[in-house]
Write an enzyme that holds these catalytic residues in place. Structure first.
Site, PDB file in Angstrom:
ATOM      1  N   ARG A 106     -23.576  -2.879  -9.795  1.00  0.00           N
ATOM      2  CA  ARG A 106     -24.487  -2.666  -8.690  1.00  0.00           C
ATOM      3  C   ARG A 106     -24.986  -1.221  -8.702  1.00  0.00           C
ATOM      4  NH1 ARG A 106     -21.873  -2.347  -4.675  1.00  0.00           N
ATOM      5  NH2 ARG A 106     -19.811  -3.028  -5.330  1.00  0.00           N
ATOM      6  N   TYR A 123     -28.061  -7.923 -13.243  1.00  0.00           N
ATOM      7  CA  TYR A 123     -26.621  -7.930 -12.936  1.00  0.00           C
ATOM      8  C   TYR A 123     -26.308  -8.632 -11.599  1.00  0.00           C
ATOM      9  CZ  TYR A 123     -22.091  -6.653 -11.271  1.00  0.00           C
ATOM     10  OH  TYR A 123     -20.842  -6.740 -10.743  1.00  0.00           O
ATOM     11  N   GLY A 124     -25.210  -9.338 -11.583  1.00  0.00           N
ATOM     12  CA  GLY A 124     -24.716 -10.105 -10.434  1.00  0.00           C
ATOM     13  C   GLY A 124     -25.171  -9.634  -9.070  1.00  0.00           C
ATOM     14  N   LYS A 128     -24.409 -10.624  -2.414  1.00  0.00           N
ATOM     15  CA  LYS A 128     -24.310  -9.428  -1.585  1.00  0.00           C
ATOM     16  C   LYS A 128     -25.575  -9.217  -0.740  1.00  0.00           C
ATOM     17  CE  LYS A 128     -20.197  -8.844  -2.735  1.00  0.00           C
ATOM     18  NZ  LYS A 128     -19.563  -8.281  -3.871  1.00  0.00           N
ATOM     19  N   HIS A 132     -16.992  -8.826   3.879  1.00  0.00           N
ATOM     20  CA  HIS A 132     -16.616  -8.750   2.461  1.00  0.00           C
ATOM     21  C   HIS A 132     -15.125  -9.082   2.339  1.00  0.00           C
ATOM     22  CE1 HIS A 132     -16.580  -6.127  -1.434  1.00  0.00           C
ATOM     23  NE2 HIS A 132     -16.875  -7.376  -1.710  1.00  0.00           N
ATOM     24  N   SER A 147     -14.829  -3.837  -3.809  1.00  0.00           N
ATOM     25  CA  SER A 147     -15.014  -4.542  -5.076  1.00  0.00           C
ATOM     26  C   SER A 147     -13.983  -4.065  -6.098  1.00  0.00           C
ATOM     27  CB  SER A 147     -16.411  -4.255  -5.623  1.00  0.00           C
ATOM     28  OG  SER A 147     -17.378  -4.632  -4.680  1.00  0.00           O
ATOM     29  N   ALA A 148     -13.483  -5.023  -6.885  1.00  0.00           N
ATOM     30  CA  ALA A 148     -12.553  -4.711  -7.983  1.00  0.00           C
ATOM     31  C   ALA A 148     -11.231  -4.108  -7.492  1.00  0.00           C
ATOM     32  CB  ALA A 148     -13.223  -3.810  -9.029  1.00  0.00           C
ATOM     33  N   CYS A 149     -10.742  -4.571  -6.363  1.00  0.00           N
ATOM     34  CA  CYS A 149      -9.419  -4.162  -5.858  1.00  0.00           C
ATOM     35  C   CYS A 149      -8.468  -5.352  -5.751  1.00  0.00           C
ATOM     36  CB  CYS A 149      -9.533  -3.488  -4.497  1.00  0.00           C
ATOM     37  SG  CYS A 149     -10.214  -1.831  -4.571  1.00  0.00           S
ATOM     38  N   GLY A 150      -8.799  -6.442  -6.407  1.00  0.00           N
ATOM     39  CA  GLY A 150      -7.837  -7.550  -6.473  1.00  0.00           C
ATOM     40  C   GLY A 150      -8.029  -8.653  -5.448  1.00  0.00           C
ATOM     41  N   ASN A 175      -7.454 -12.006  -7.224  1.00  0.00           N
ATOM     42  CA  ASN A 175      -6.024 -12.242  -7.488  1.00  0.00           C
ATOM     43  C   ASN A 175      -5.277 -12.639  -6.219  1.00  0.00           C
ATOM     44  OD1 ASN A 175      -6.501 -11.506 -10.106  1.00  0.00           O
ATOM     45  ND2 ASN A 175      -5.609  -9.459  -9.929  1.00  0.00           N
ATOM     46  N   ASP A 199     -14.435 -13.558  -1.896  1.00  0.00           N
ATOM     47  CA  ASP A 199     -15.309 -12.378  -1.767  1.00  0.00           C
ATOM     48  C   ASP A 199     -16.017 -12.252  -0.420  1.00  0.00           C
ATOM     49  OD1 ASP A 199     -16.375 -10.035  -3.013  1.00  0.00           O
ATOM     50  OD2 ASP A 199     -18.287 -11.059  -3.314  1.00  0.00           O
ATOM     51  N   ASN A 242     -16.341  -3.708 -15.802  1.00  0.00           N
ATOM     52  CA  ASN A 242     -16.888  -4.573 -14.746  1.00  0.00           C
ATOM     53  C   ASN A 242     -17.405  -5.894 -15.337  1.00  0.00           C
ATOM     54  OD1 ASN A 242     -17.517  -5.130 -12.007  1.00  0.00           O
ATOM     55  ND2 ASN A 242     -19.668  -4.614 -12.373  1.00  0.00           N
ATOM     56  N   ARG A 244     -17.459  -9.825 -16.115  1.00  0.00           N
ATOM     57  CA  ARG A 244     -17.240 -10.841 -15.076  1.00  0.00           C
ATOM     58  C   ARG A 244     -17.168 -12.249 -15.645  1.00  0.00           C
ATOM     59  NH1 ARG A 244     -16.929  -8.963  -9.491  1.00  0.00           N
ATOM     60  NH2 ARG A 244     -17.212  -6.721  -9.712  1.00  0.00           N
ATOM     61  N   ARG A 273      -7.696   1.067  -2.037  1.00  0.00           N
ATOM     62  CA  ARG A 273      -6.947   1.508  -3.200  1.00  0.00           C
ATOM     63  C   ARG A 273      -6.631   2.979  -2.968  1.00  0.00           C
ATOM     64  NH1 ARG A 273      -6.936   0.075  -8.809  1.00  0.00           N
ATOM     65  NH2 ARG A 273      -8.218  -1.759  -8.440  1.00  0.00           N
ATOM     66  N   ASN A 330       2.928  -9.626  -3.623  1.00  0.00           N
ATOM     67  CA  ASN A 330       2.214  -9.366  -2.361  1.00  0.00           C
ATOM     68  C   ASN A 330       2.479 -10.474  -1.345  1.00  0.00           C
ATOM     69  OD1 ASN A 330       1.164  -6.996  -3.345  1.00  0.00           O
ATOM     70  ND2 ASN A 330      -0.703  -7.949  -4.126  1.00  0.00           N
TER      71      ASN A 330
HETATM   72  O1  SAT Z   1     -21.636  -7.193  -8.266  1.00  0.00           O
HETATM   73  S1  SAT Z   1     -21.144  -7.950  -7.139  1.00  0.00           S
HETATM   74  O2  SAT Z   1     -21.573  -7.291  -5.906  1.00  0.00           O
HETATM   75  O3  SAT Z   1     -21.630  -9.286  -7.177  1.00  0.00           O
HETATM   76  C1  SAT Z   1     -19.453  -7.975  -7.165  1.00  0.00           C
HETATM   77  C2  SAT Z   1     -18.895  -6.852  -6.407  1.00  0.00           C
HETATM   78  O4  SAT Z   1     -19.185  -5.700  -6.715  1.00  0.00           O
HETATM   79  O5  SAT Z   1     -18.141  -7.100  -5.456  1.00  0.00           O
HETATM   80 MN    MN Z   2     -17.283  -8.197  -3.695  1.00  0.00          MN
END
Ligand code: SAT
Ligand code: MN
Length: 583
Positions: free
Chosen positions: A70, A198-199, A207, A227, A249-252, A255, A278, A365, A367, A398, A494
């Site tokens: 992003r 990109y996504g 988003k 979010h 984003s990207a903090c698990g 998971n 998400d 990043n 995906r 984080r 966790n």
């Molecule tokens: O790139 S996205 O916004 O779809 C994924 C993310 O960053 O949470």
């Molecule tokens: Mn996200």
């Protein structure tokens, strides 16, 4: 004529004229359509077929190396009044923004096919769901939207019945970072995105709609667009509590949403089911509780680090019907990323022979895109029109120091302050430096479509007569010791924190009060079967570092002050309360 809705028909016509698209395809969501577009993407080289034996119907997409995340500095909220977007957003006047981006769109689809994608965010029959139409010249976007949303004929039927929809216009343009904008017009329920495939920049349902436009709609209509992942936690007695958890984003989040409890828990009858990883839309029900849906229909998850030991459920869904973006591949053409296993990849995400000296095989990043129903723990309740009732809201970040493992808010207002003051280290999900601590309220810093102070005030309005609100908690899995090792084992462990959270919700466990909020009594916390982790270790994760927190709160106050007079007094009151308890 491909729709009975005049507003849609006219808009499509106008976009064709403006962009000079060669051909218009109205997406129906059918299997034949999927196959045709897959074949087209294979022809153009945008898709590469992965090993059909190990990964049937899986494709690899390698993006432009300059288009992998992003772009927050190029993301704008365009409202009539600058004041309405707050210091948390970049603002441009709608007139200027339209002119700037329309100029880029002008003639940009010459020689290209334009796809019209009607989509529904949320179950088709849910009153909480909202619809949109994305127009794009990217077939890759179509195939991702097919997995991430309910798209096609059913969505179009709902749109025609409702008569309104969010308009999203997207073109990959030239993929030139200097000709790239992601613009939102909340007052017009419109999104325009140019120059990225990109996504988060291009899958406009995600988003752009479900959070930036969604949060604005939610504010006007009395609900919340967040979010957050949503999971169901079933205890041995068979009761399920639903937890919504916000992490940057990207903090698990993925998971956590798919966590398999440690062995002892499974034997005792604990179970986790997945609603979403998400985004969470929630609104008060007649019973005063918050009822939530996952507006998405798929996962767009971070590949690196996804492995048997970290997220076996994710791995199980990724061997079939999945799009991989910017991962590496092995000699025999299987997708590969750092942390997956000890195979040596043959090719990296730029399509070059893999050389560890040059960089990782998979972009940090990178995906996977996969349908939710492929997830072994996907909950049938995720399709409930009514949603699921939320028992607890969790805010996480984080942070390698300071922030305790888990803390419970004393009240809704205290919880809102907790969420509003989360800070977190930045990740590869957005372009820019990684590992820098920045404030990320409710993990919504890049996604809140209006002034943060108004957003916090909106959160506070839910605490009213008749409300039966979730308990609020903060967590931090990411504390490190002097040797830079993570202090908490994380991942499936966790579950222990989740157990404490649901036990608090049902008044089954005690807590002790600290300046920051209520924390587990170390002796009561379930550490059964957790080798190599002592009550002393736990104690360290639950200690409040008084001096550290004084500095943190000074920073927090300054941060809140940055949002000016619109910051609700209630938040300052909660802040003062913590400060006086610290002294
Ligand atoms: O790139 S996205 O916004 O779809 C994924 C993310 O960053 O949470
Ligand atoms: Mn996200």
């Amino acid at each position: 004529m491909s729709t009975t809705l005049l507003a849609l028909e006219n808009w499509v016509k106008q976009v064709v004229e403006h962009t000079q698209a060669d051909k218009v395809v109205w997406c129906t969501g059918s299997d034949t359509e999927k196959q045709e577009i897959d074949e087209l993407l294979l022809e153009t080289g945008d898709f590469k077929k992965l090993n059909e034996e190990t990964h049937p119907n899986c494709f690899l997409h390698l993006s432009d190396p300059q288009d992998v995340a992003r772009v927050e500095h190029l993301t704008f909220i365009c409202t009539e009044h600058k004041d309405d977007v707050g210091p948390n957003n970049h603002w441009m006047h709608p007139e200027k923004a339209h002119a700037k981006i329309d100029d880029l769109f002008s003639g940009c689809m010459q020689g290209r096919t334009m796809y019209v994608i009607p989509y529904c965010m949320g179950p088709i029959d849910s009153p909480i769901s909202r619809c949109g139409v994305e127009i794009t010249d990217s077939a890759y976007v179509v195939q991702n939207m097919r997995l991430m949303t309910r798209m096609g004929t059913h969505a179009l039927n709902r749109i025609e019945a409702e008569g309104h929809f969010v308009k999203g216009l997207h073109s990959t343009g030239e993929l030139d970072p200097d000709r790239r904008y992601i613009m939102h017009f909340p007052e017009e329920l419109t999104i325009k995105s140019y120059g990225s495939g990109y996504g988060g920049n291009a899958l406009l349902g995600k988003k752009c709609h479900a959070l930036r436009i969604g949060s604005y709609q939610a504010k006007t209509e009395g609900w919340l667009a967040e979010h957050m992942l949503i999971l169901g936690l079933e205890n041995p007695q068979g009761d399920t509590h639903y937890i919504a958890a916000a992490f940057p984003s990207a903090c698990g989040k993925t998971n956590l949403a798919m966590l398999i409890p440690p062995e002892g828990y499974v034997q005792d009858g604990w179970k986790i089911t997945t609603i979403g990883d998400d985004i969470c839309w929630m609104r008060p029900g007649e019973d005063g509780r918050l009822w939530a849906i996952n507006p998405e229909a798929g996962f767009f998850g971070v590949a690196p680090g996804t492995a048997k030991n970290t997220n076996p459920n994710a791995l199980a869904m990724l061997y079939k019907d999945t799009i991989f973006t910017n991962v590496g591949v092995t000699e025999d053409n299987q997708p590969w990323w750092e942390g997956l296993d000890d195979k040596v990849p043959a090719m990296d995400w730029k399509g070059n022979p893999y050389d560890p000296e040059v960089g990782p095989a998979a972009h940090p990043n990178s995906r996977f895109t996969v349908a939710s129903k492929r997830c072994p723990t996907y909950s049938p309740k995720a399709e409930n029109a009514k949603g699921v009732p939320i028992s607890a809201i969790v805010f996480g970040g984080r942070r390698e120091n300071l922030v305790p493992l888990v803390t419970q808010a004393r009240s809704w207002a205290h919880g809102v302050l907790m969420g509003a003051t989360v800070a977190s280290e930045t990740t590869a999900a957005a372009t820019g430096a990684v590992g820098v601590v920045r404030h990320d309220p409710m993990a919504m810093k890049p996604f809140c479509g209006y002034h943060f102070a108004d957003y916090w005030a909106h959160w506070l309005t839910f605490d009213k007569d008749g409300a039966n609100l979730p308990e609020i908690f903060t967590v931090n899995w990411f504390r490190k010791d002097e040797n830079n090792n993570f202090m908490w084992p994380g991942f499936s462990e966790n579950m222990r924190v989740l157990e404490w959270i649901v036990n608090r919700v049902s008044n089954n466990v005690g807590a002790h009060s600290t300046a920051l909020g209520d924390m587990p009594n170390v002796q009561e916390f379930n550490l059964n079967g957790l080798d190599g982790f002592s009550r002393d270790d736990l104690n360290k994760l639950l200690t409040v570092d008084l001096n550290g927190w004084k500095t943190e709160l000074a920073n927090t106050t300054e941060y809140l002050n940055g949002f000016g007079e619109r910051v609700p007094d209630a938040l300052y009151k909660e802040l003062d309360n913590i400060k006086s308890k610290l002294n």
